[in-house]
Design a protein around this motif. Structure first.
Motif, PDB file in Angstrom:
ATOM      1  N   CYS A 166      -2.014  10.513  -1.948  1.00 13.22           N
ATOM      2  CA  CYS A 166      -1.333   9.380  -2.606  1.00 13.22           C
ATOM      3  C   CYS A 166      -0.686   9.804  -3.930  1.00 13.22           C
ATOM      4  O   CYS A 166      -1.365  10.347  -4.804  1.00 13.22           O
ATOM      5  N   HIS A 214       0.845  -1.203   0.000  1.00 15.46           N
ATOM      6  CA  HIS A 214       0.000   0.000   0.000  1.00 15.46           C
ATOM      7  C   HIS A 214       0.880   1.253   0.000  1.00 15.46           C
ATOM      8  O   HIS A 214       1.855   1.325   0.763  1.00 15.46           O
ATOM      9  N   CYS A 255      -6.250  -1.424  -2.081  1.00 16.20           N
ATOM     10  CA  CYS A 255      -5.718  -0.385  -2.967  1.00 16.20           C
ATOM     11  C   CYS A 255      -6.056  -0.775  -4.399  1.00 16.20           C
ATOM     12  O   CYS A 255      -5.887  -1.931  -4.790  1.00 16.20           O
ATOM     13  N   HIS A 256      -6.490   0.218  -5.206  1.00 15.36           N
ATOM     14  CA  HIS A 256      -6.876  -0.078  -6.602  1.00 15.36           C
ATOM     15  C   HIS A 256      -5.685  -0.505  -7.461  1.00 15.36           C
ATOM     16  O   HIS A 256      -5.873  -1.055  -8.545  1.00 15.36           O
ATOM     17  N   CYS A 280     -11.066   5.959  -1.819  1.00 16.15           N
ATOM     18  CA  CYS A 280      -9.922   5.608  -0.974  1.00 16.15           C
ATOM     19  C   CYS A 280      -9.586   6.828  -0.117  1.00 16.15           C
ATOM     20  O   CYS A 280      -9.326   7.916  -0.659  1.00 16.15           O
ATOM     21  N   CYS A 309      -9.914   6.417  -7.711  1.00 15.84           N
ATOM     22  CA  CYS A 309      -9.555   6.371  -6.283  1.00 15.84           C
ATOM     23  C   CYS A 309     -10.386   7.337  -5.445  1.00 15.84           C
ATOM     24  O   CYS A 309     -10.624   7.109  -4.261  1.00 15.84           O
ATOM     25  N   HIS A 361      -6.542   9.040  -0.966  1.00 18.23           N
ATOM     26  CA  HIS A 361      -6.305   9.565  -2.329  1.00 18.23           C
ATOM     27  C   HIS A 361      -5.825  11.016  -2.328  1.00 18.23           C
ATOM     28  O   HIS A 361      -5.164  11.447  -3.258  1.00 18.23           O
TER      29      HIS A 361
END
Ligand code: SF4
Length: 320
Positions: free
Chosen positions: A291, A245, A316-317, A285, A298, A288
């Motif tokens: 990230c 991740h 996580c995508h 998420c 996301c 996001h």
């Protein structure tokens, strides 16, 4: 018959009211299991929900949703009276041993208190037989029994806190940042004490810490939390050798590194920005907004936990 898992947490959710109609989403849908005799480290920045998760599991807080099984018994909605026998199985060690120890009680009375509360002994005097060996076991002596907590150093106070938690011989101890307030030189001693007790008694620990370096030595498994969500969980070595991740990678980048070449790499992997408010957590998420790999989806779709092999779970995508 005892269960293989001392603790099972399913979709645990804890929300707090924050004035008006505002709600703090402290813990949202967290699931994990803790095997008997093992240690699970739960890590994340301050405000990620790890302490709220721990305090909800031990039922200091009521549960908003989800389920907690302690040794196979559902304690999610137990009333305080029903919880009492379960508390004997589940104890807590706090971060600040000074705040958690009653300043007006002697060390003997502090350690004897849970023994009396659970009917193991009737009077304080009878408790000495159990209190003295416990004091010696944590590296203190009988002579310390009549002193007060303020007469001790931070490390000694944490030893008293550990003695109080372990005197009942619980199956599970929730350690809420038990070494963060201690000098580095004392931290290893306290960790070794906890590990020795685990080896002797087969006890399980849920060990809360704010960075991954603290839990490396103690944990069999490590779970990483971000803004109320569990984002990655796997066997301990795996998380250090193969973090997946982006948030876990960032946390590992924030571990101090002596080697200058590795330290430069660390700077690149550090996490930018502040953790968003848990009152208005980002959609999709929750990571996001910080990230470096975020894709359009996301911000819209919450990534589900997925086993990417060998029990290594990540939400996580990039891996779905
Ligand atoms: Fe980053 Fe998207 Fe993975 Fe979240 S789901 S950690 S935003 S790549």
């Amino acid at each position: 018959m005892s269960n293989q898992n001392i603790l099972e947490v399913r979709d645990l959710t804890k929300h707090f009211k924050a004035g008006g109609k505002q709600v703090v989403h402290a813990v949202d849908g967290v699931s994990f299991t803790l095997a008997r005799g093992k240690t699970l480290g739960l890590v994340g920045e301050s405000g990620c929900g790890k302490s709220s998760c721990a305090r909800t599991i031990i039922r200091m807080y009521d549960v908003t949703a989800g389920q907690i099984l302690l040794d196979g018994t559902d304690i999610t909605n137990m009333k305080q009276k029903e919880l009492k026998p379960m508390r004997k199985k589940m104890q807590m060690i706090f971060q600040d041993p000074y705040a958690s120890l009653n300043a007006r009680m002697t060390v003997r009375d502090i350690i004897a208190e849970p023994l009396i509360a659970h009917g193991i002994v009737k009077k304080k005097e009878e408790a000495n037989e159990l209190v003295y060996p416990m004091l010696e076991w944590v590296g203190l002596t009988k002579e310390h029994a009549n002193r007060y907590a303020h007469e001790f150093s931070g490390g000694q106070r944490q030893r008293v806190g550990i003695a109080r938690a372990l005197v009942l011989k619980p199956d599970l101890v929730i350690c809420d940042e038990p070494i963060s307030a201690l000098d580095v030189s004392i931290q290893a001693q306290v960790i070794n004490l906890l590990k020795d007790f685990q080896e002797e008694k087969g006890i399980s620990y849920l060990f809360i810490a704010h960075d991954l370096s603290m839990v490396r030595y103690v944990s069999d498994e490590v779970g990483v939390m971000y803004l109320g969500h569990l984002v990655e969980i796997c066997e301990s070595n795996e998380i250090y050798e193969n973090p997946l991740h982006p948030y876990t990678k960032g946390l590992l980048g924030s571990i101090p590194i002596a080697n200058p070449r590795l330290a430069r790499m660390k700077e690149k992997s550090g996490i930018e920005g502040d953790i968003p408010s848990p009152i208005h957590p980002p959609a999709g998420c929750r990571f996001h907004t910080r990230c470096p790999y975020a894709k359009p989806e996301c911000g819209e779709i919450k990534p589900e936990m997925k086993d990417v092999g060998g029990g290594h779970m990540v939400a996580c995508h990039l891996y779905s």
